[in-house]
Structures are given as C-alpha cells and as structure tokens.
Write a protein that holds these residues in place. Sequence first.
Motif, PDB file in Angstrom:
ATOM      1  N   HIS A 171     125.390 105.488  54.714  1.00 32.36           N
ATOM      2  CA  HIS A 171     124.855 107.059  55.026  1.00 32.36           C
ATOM      3  C   HIS A 171     125.869 107.821  55.695  1.00 32.36           C
ATOM      4  O   HIS A 171     126.338 107.136  56.312  1.00 32.36           O
ATOM      5  CB  HIS A 171     123.579 107.059  55.747  1.00 32.36           C
ATOM      6  CG  HIS A 171     122.510 106.035  55.046  1.00 32.36           C
ATOM      7  ND1 HIS A 171     121.139 106.116  55.011  1.00 32.36           N
ATOM      8  CD2 HIS A 171     122.459 104.936  53.876  1.00 32.36           C
ATOM      9  CE1 HIS A 171     120.485 105.346  54.399  1.00 32.36           C
ATOM     10  NE2 HIS A 171     121.431 104.512  53.642  1.00 32.36           N
TER      11      HIS A 171
ATOM     12  N   HIS B  22     123.820 110.525  53.173  1.00 27.84           N
ATOM     13  CA  HIS B  22     123.955 110.963  51.681  1.00 27.84           C
ATOM     14  C   HIS B  22     123.599 112.260  51.603  1.00 27.84           C
ATOM     15  O   HIS B  22     122.896 112.975  52.364  1.00 27.84           O
ATOM     16  CB  HIS B  22     122.893 109.978  50.848  1.00 27.84           C
ATOM     17  CG  HIS B  22     123.081 108.674  50.628  1.00 27.84           C
ATOM     18  ND1 HIS B  22     124.299 108.347  49.744  1.00 27.84           N
ATOM     19  CD2 HIS B  22     122.638 107.481  51.451  1.00 27.84           C
ATOM     20  CE1 HIS B  22     124.108 106.919  50.044  1.00 27.84           C
ATOM     21  NE2 HIS B  22     123.490 106.448  50.906  1.00 27.84           N
TER      22      HIS B  22
ATOM     23  N   GLU C 112     119.409 107.925  48.507  1.00 37.29           N
ATOM     24  CA  GLU C 112     119.986 109.093  47.807  1.00 37.29           C
ATOM     25  C   GLU C 112     118.966 109.637  47.124  1.00 37.29           C
ATOM     26  O   GLU C 112     119.159 111.101  47.208  1.00 37.29           O
ATOM     27  CB  GLU C 112     121.116 108.483  46.911  1.00 37.29           C
ATOM     28  CG  GLU C 112     121.871 109.828  46.281  1.00 37.29           C
ATOM     29  CD  GLU C 112     123.156 109.596  45.312  1.00 37.29           C
ATOM     30  OE1 GLU C 112     123.265 108.405  45.137  1.00 37.29           O
ATOM     31  OE2 GLU C 112     123.365 110.567  44.894  1.00 37.29           O
TER      32      GLU C 112
END
Length: 174
Positions: free
Chosen positions: A88, A90, A129
């Motif tokens: 991350h 994202h 995501e």
Amino acid sequence: MCGIVGFTGNRQAAPILLDGLSKLEYRGYDSAGLAVRDGDAMAQVVKAKGRLSNLVEKTDNGNALKGTCGIGHTRWATHGAPSDINSHPHMNNAGTIAVVHNGIIENYIPLKKKMQDKGYQFVSETDTEVLAHLLDYYYKGNPLEAITKVLHRVEGSYALGIMFADQPDKIFAA
Ligand code: GLU
C-alpha cells in the motif's frame, strides 16, 4: 497486523511518516509504502517489499519525497504475495486517490468483477485495491459522501487512510 500513519502540517511529511512506521514495526509486516503530496500536487507513491529500511533507503530517509501531507503503511499480506506492487498505498487509475488499509475486504471478488466490467484496471492482487476504484467511482467532490457510499458496499474489517488530489492538506480516516 499492519500499521497506518498519517501526517499533515507545516513540516516535511515523509521523515515523520517513516518514524511513525518504525514505531509500529513491532506489530509485524512484510512491506511498506508512503504517499506524500505537496499542496495541490498529486501524491507521489513509493513502496518497498521487506524491511522498512528498504523504504528508508529508497526514499533517502524520506528526503526524496517532498510534501507536508501524507499517509504511510506497513503491510501484513492477506490477499496477494508480499511485493512492491501489492504494497500500500493503492491508487485509482487516474492516480488522484490514495488508500492505505488495515484488514480484509471479504466481498472484494464480486466487487472487483463489477469494477472491471465498468473498465477499471486492477494492478495488484490485493483486496484493498477495490477500495481505490470504488472511491473513484463514487467521488464527485465530496469525500465523506464517497467514503460513506463505499463503506456501505464493502463487508469485512477495515481501518483506512485516504487522500484525494483535490483536497490538499487533508487526510480522511475510517
Ligand atoms: N488485506 C490487505 C492486503 O493484503 C491489508 C493487509 C493488512 O492489514 O496489512 O493488502
């Protein structure tokens, strides 16, 4: 268990975020990442698999990332192998929304399929995501409205840190 830190203020964010992540290392993690922004500029994202020291090195102790607002994350992978891409934050496809997430989105597979059918491109193997693309889908200029709509659609557990390109100096948490 992952770690999330955020900073917005008058100082450079990246060194503060790295320091915050180092204090969360004890929780365990397999990769780490930062998104930092300067004023109206879009967030710059740097991620690194492995120890936090890899991210420290990749960002020259944070000095390579200029900006006074940012979010950071140490990841404990649940969906998708530990890797730079799966780390991350994202982003949505336009790179205007950055998300860090602790937890699991249990219904990410049907949601991912729906977003792919709408033309959203996924680059990672993570459950997380889907949040970035759902936020993109619902965001019409009001962050709280978009976040609320997204959270009504997801099932599972989550702590989130979010930045929107057109909301300078602000971090949203849920
Ligand atoms: N489920 C997410 C992932 O695998 C977040 C994991 C975590 O809490 O660090 O990327």
